[in-house]
Design an enzyme around this catalytic site. Sequence first.
Site, mmCIF file in Angstrom:
data_model
loop_
_atom_site.group_PDB
_atom_site.id
_atom_site.type_symbol
_atom_site.label_atom_id
_atom_site.label_comp_id
_atom_site.label_asym_id
_atom_site.label_seq_id
_atom_site.Cartn_x
_atom_site.Cartn_y
_atom_site.Cartn_z
ATOM 1 N N ASP A 49 9.884 8.084 0.298
ATOM 2 C CA ASP A 49 9.168 8.394 -0.933
ATOM 3 C C ASP A 49 8.881 7.115 -1.704
ATOM 4 O O ASP A 49 9.783 6.333 -2.007
ATOM 5 C CB ASP A 49 10.011 9.346 -1.780
ATOM 6 N N GLU B 245 4.759 5.064 3.629
ATOM 7 C CA GLU B 245 4.134 6.337 4.017
ATOM 8 C C GLU B 245 5.249 7.335 4.312
ATOM 9 O O GLU B 245 6.196 7.016 5.036
ATOM 10 C CB GLU B 245 3.245 6.138 5.250
ATOM 11 N N THR C 69 -12.162 3.890 5.853
ATOM 12 C CA THR C 69 -11.116 4.802 6.300
ATOM 13 C C THR C 69 -11.718 6.135 6.717
ATOM 14 O O THR C 69 -12.862 6.453 6.382
ATOM 15 C CB THR C 69 -10.088 5.061 5.185
ATOM 16 N N LYS C 70 -10.913 6.932 7.408
ATOM 17 C CA LYS C 70 -11.404 8.251 7.818
ATOM 18 C C LYS C 70 -11.676 9.123 6.597
ATOM 19 O O LYS C 70 -12.567 9.970 6.618
ATOM 20 C CB LYS C 70 -10.408 8.926 8.759
ATOM 21 N N PHE C 71 -10.907 8.900 5.517
ATOM 22 C CA PHE C 71 -11.135 9.668 4.299
ATOM 23 C C PHE C 71 -12.478 9.308 3.675
ATOM 24 O O PHE C 71 -13.192 10.156 3.161
ATOM 25 C CB PHE C 71 -10.002 9.416 3.300
ATOM 26 N N GLU C 72 -12.821 8.018 3.731
ATOM 27 C CA GLU C 72 -14.103 7.586 3.192
ATOM 28 C C GLU C 72 -15.248 8.143 4.035
ATOM 29 O O GLU C 72 -16.260 8.610 3.501
ATOM 30 C CB GLU C 72 -14.163 6.067 3.152
ATOM 31 N N ASP D 74 -12.483 9.455 -3.253
ATOM 32 C CA ASP D 74 -13.792 10.055 -2.992
ATOM 33 C C ASP D 74 -13.995 11.308 -3.845
ATOM 34 O O ASP D 74 -14.898 12.096 -3.587
ATOM 35 C CB ASP D 74 -13.975 10.369 -1.501
ATOM 36 N N ASP E 267 -3.929 12.118 -2.847
ATOM 37 C CA ASP E 267 -4.216 13.548 -2.994
ATOM 38 C C ASP E 267 -4.854 13.791 -4.364
ATOM 39 O O ASP E 267 -4.255 13.482 -5.392
ATOM 40 C CB ASP E 267 -2.912 14.341 -2.883
ATOM 41 N N GLU F 24 0.839 -1.204 0.000
ATOM 42 C CA GLU F 24 0.000 0.000 0.000
ATOM 43 C C GLU F 24 0.868 1.245 0.000
ATOM 44 O O GLU F 24 1.791 1.371 0.810
ATOM 45 C CB GLU F 24 -0.948 0.023 1.200
#
EC number: 2.1.1.33
Length: 239
Positions: free
Chosen positions: A120, A93, A217-220, A180, A143, A68
């Site tokens: 990176d 990450e 996820t928190k983004f979702e 999203d 992003d 990931e």
Amino acid sequence: MSEVTTNEYNEDGKLIRKIRSFVRREGRLTKGQENAMNECWPTMGIDYKAELLDWKEVFGNDNPVVLEIGFGMGASLVEMAKNAPEKNFFGIEVHSPGVGACLSDAREAGITNLRVMCHDAVEVFEHMIPNDSLATLQLFFPDPWHKKRHHKRRIVQLEFAEMVRQKLIPNEGIFHMATDWENYAEHMIEIMNQAPGFENIAQDGDFVPRPEDRPLTKFEARGHRLGHGVWDIKYKRIA
């Protein structure tokens, strides 16, 4: 402090240049994150070296590897590793508090099939990930660079797709993306349909239903709150 690479592409998705800096977006580690980094890095952390990894050496087995890119705080990655002990998970990450949080959660969950890097991702791919070795590559909620003039900064470009293709197992490796932002979802489809050696596995050649093995996820959750949809996209390496 590690080098961070920002790629810029032209309208055809070709790499124009790499912009390097020595800013890692460190942030401030909490005591818990710092403790987890210190305690867990020897067993779960992988340092950057410009040499190929041996997955059997990294994990101690030949289980399929799921990689990931940009796992954020790592909660969903840890949950996936916990729910699938028959697979190996490798997370990259660039944000060190996220790596610390991920290691803290992994320690609490008692999982052993997870390794992480704080570097990176493009450099890691170029120098450390063996070709034809990944069962799955996950890119969740990258992003979106939503302003049109910034679309060339999006990570999903033809150059990146080719790099991913080389790392996936031929005829079975899966590139799984989620976003999203509808415009970015359309961009992903457009780029991947142009990328040689891939096939969209959705029945309608578009999006797949949200897979049960991808945790919320928190983004979702944020996307739902903002009234955004969430789009999952899966492409298989076929050549």
